[in-house]
Write an enzyme that holds these catalytic residues in place. Structure first.
Site, PDB file in Angstrom:
ATOM      1  N   CYS A  47       0.851  -1.189   0.000  1.00  0.00           N
ATOM      2  CA  CYS A  47       0.000   0.000   0.000  1.00  0.00           C
ATOM      3  C   CYS A  47       0.886   1.238   0.000  1.00  0.00           C
ATOM      4  O   CYS A  47       1.801   1.346   0.823  1.00  0.00           O
ATOM      5  CB  CYS A  47      -0.900  -0.010   1.230  1.00  0.00           C
ATOM      6  SG  CYS A  47      -1.926   1.473   1.397  1.00  0.00           S
ATOM      7  N   CYS A  50       0.336   3.222   3.592  1.00  0.00           N
ATOM      8  CA  CYS A  50       0.777   2.723   4.903  1.00  0.00           C
ATOM      9  C   CYS A  50       1.835   1.629   4.841  1.00  0.00           C
ATOM     10  O   CYS A  50       2.356   1.219   5.868  1.00  0.00           O
ATOM     11  CB  CYS A  50      -0.420   2.241   5.713  1.00  0.00           C
ATOM     12  SG  CYS A  50      -1.129   0.676   5.133  1.00  0.00           S
ATOM     13  N   CYS A 119      -8.470  -5.599  -9.688  1.00  0.00           N
ATOM     14  CA  CYS A 119      -8.097  -4.557 -10.639  1.00  0.00           C
ATOM     15  C   CYS A 119      -7.666  -3.340  -9.809  1.00  0.00           C
ATOM     16  O   CYS A 119      -8.497  -2.683  -9.183  1.00  0.00           O
ATOM     17  CB  CYS A 119      -9.313  -4.257 -11.504  1.00  0.00           C
ATOM     18  SG  CYS A 119      -9.043  -3.115 -12.831  1.00  0.00           S
TER      19      CYS A 119
END
Length: 131
Positions: A47, A50, A119
């Protein structure tokens, strides 16, 4: 997993404008424009907000849809699935389980072994080498 909570102003100061628009305001990058759409290197996708590990590059496949596609998250607990009825469609949004960043959507038209296609917007992820 401990949640990361920040104000929109805090996220805005940490992210570039496109990352902020997509991750925090649920935008979408243009198809075939993302840096990871054609990426073939090995590693782990994290991510961008984070750093949580989200996808193993070995689960990435070319769906031809214009966004990086994966058939499974690195762990089911890394994602939260949310019913999305925006834009006159019914879809399943996927967000980061730790910071709630919008990542993209999951569809039931992927390859074996899961039959799923995650996706994902390139601006929401960061490819890092395996440890």
């Amino acid at each position: 997993m401990k949640k990361i909570e920040k104000t929109l102003d805090e996220w805005r100061s940490m992210l570039d404008p496109e990352q902020y628009q997509v991750c925090r305001l649920k935008g979408t990058e243009r198809p075939f424009s993302g840096k990871y759409n054609s990426e073939r290197r090995d590693g782990i996708y994290h991510c961008i907000c984070c750093g949580l590990a989200l996808f193993d590059a070995q689960t990435k496949f070319d769906a031809g849809c214009g966004w990086p596609s994966f058939y499974a998250p690195i762990e089911d607990s890394a994602m939260i699935e949310i019913r999305d009825t925006s834009h006159g469609m019914i879809r399943t949004e996927v967000t980061c389980a730790r910071c709630d960043a919008h990542l993209g959507h999951v569809f039931p038209d992927g390859p074996p072994p899961t039959g799923l296609r995650y996706c994902i917007n390139s601006v929401c992820i960061d490819l890092r080498p395996r440890d």
